[in-house]
Design a protein around this motif. Structure first.
Motif, mmCIF file in Angstrom:
data_model
loop_
_atom_site.group_PDB
_atom_site.id
_atom_site.type_symbol
_atom_site.label_atom_id
_atom_site.label_comp_id
_atom_site.label_asym_id
_atom_site.label_seq_id
_atom_site.Cartn_x
_atom_site.Cartn_y
_atom_site.Cartn_z
ATOM 1 N N VAL A 1 1.068 -1.063 -0.004
ATOM 2 C CA VAL A 1 0.028 0.033 0.014
ATOM 3 C C VAL A 1 0.883 1.154 0.002
ATOM 4 N N GLU B 1 -0.579 6.998 -0.374
ATOM 5 C CA GLU B 1 -1.751 7.624 -0.708
ATOM 6 C C GLU B 1 -2.933 6.679 -0.346
ATOM 7 N N GLY B 2 -2.673 5.430 0.014
ATOM 8 C CA GLY B 2 -3.728 4.577 0.302
ATOM 9 C C GLY B 2 -4.032 3.523 -0.965
ATOM 10 N N GLN B 3 -3.229 3.519 -1.738
ATOM 11 C CA GLN B 3 -3.605 2.655 -2.783
ATOM 12 C C GLN B 3 -2.855 1.481 -2.845
ATOM 13 N N GLY B 4 -3.732 0.340 -2.931
ATOM 14 C CA GLY B 4 -3.060 -1.046 -2.683
ATOM 15 C C GLY B 4 -2.577 -1.592 -4.105
ATOM 16 N N ASP C 1 4.419 2.414 1.788
ATOM 17 C CA ASP C 1 4.024 2.677 3.260
ATOM 18 C C ASP C 1 3.844 1.498 4.017
ATOM 19 N N LYS C 2 3.095 0.421 3.482
ATOM 20 C CA LYS C 2 2.788 -0.846 4.259
ATOM 21 C C LYS C 2 2.700 -1.804 3.339
ATOM 22 N N GLN D 1 -0.386 -6.184 8.919
ATOM 23 C CA GLN D 1 -0.100 -5.249 8.089
ATOM 24 C C GLN D 1 1.229 -4.711 8.983
ATOM 25 N N ASP E 1 4.488 -1.493 8.883
ATOM 26 C CA ASP E 1 4.930 -0.364 8.484
ATOM 27 C C ASP E 1 6.120 -0.569 7.734
#
Length: 193
Positions: free
Chosen positions: A126, A129-132, A173-174, A189, A191
């Motif tokens: 991910v 921006e939160g896009q997976g 990010d993740k 999950q 980081d």
């Protein structure tokens, strides 16, 4: 009444995330676990009755998360993240405007039944921006990947890289991992930062 119940569920989920460990979607029962497994050194420091519990931190690269599948459990560790991984050969190259990210996982079957899955199906990265981004079928020079199917007896361990193709400008990010090809109710999950 339904609106009040959903609002309460959202507030409860946010509180759980703020406290550190697991967020749960009240509608589906799915959860994301970010709490690393306690290290042996932490357990050996005392019986815990006289110590105040420290807030649990989010898992990061190198940490292990215990995950439940539909029929078994496993300790999953993100060992390494190789950003801008090179393809293993001239046939393994990212599409134009993209790059490879290779993530090395270790899976240890802690259940009583055999683990049988395709780990790449349940893995995702991910961006900020939160896009997976789902896994991509490509070998990289980062190291050996998992075979298409992994079978582990109770106590067995497997280690391998999973490749992802992401936009060149995306900041990863993740890392996420779910058992049963991602269909289990729980997702680990980590980081990356």
């Amino acid at each position: 009444m339904l609106r009040t119940t959903r609002s309460a569920a959202v507030v409860l989920s946010a509180a759980l995330v703020a406290l550190g460990a697991t967020a749960c979607n009240a509608d589906t029962g799915e959860s994301v676990s970010t709490a690393p497994k306690a290290a042996a050194a932490d357990k050996a420091q005392g019986n815990g009755a006289s110590r105040k519990a420290a807030p649990r931190k989010a898992a990061k690269v190198g940490d292990t998360i215990s995950l439940k599948g539909m029929e078994t459990t496993a300790d999953v560790t993100v060992l390494k993240v190789v950003d801008r991984a090179k393809g293993a050969d001239e046939f393994n190259t990212p599409d134009a405007g993209k790059r490879f990210v290779a993530v090395q996982f270790r899976i240890r079957n802690t259940g009583r039944k055999a683990y049988s899955d395709s780990p790449s199906n349940g893995a995702k990265v991910v961006d900020a921006e939160g896009q997976g981004f789902d896994s991509w079928i490509a070998d990289t020079a980062a190291g050996p990947g998992f075979p298409a199917d992994v079978h582990l007896a109770p106590g067995g361990t497997a280690k391998g890289f999973i490749t992802f193709q992401v936009p060149k400008g995306a900041r990863i990010d993740k890392v996420q991992f779910g058992m049963d090809s991602g269909f289990a109710d729980q997702t680990g999950q980590w980081d990356v930062r």
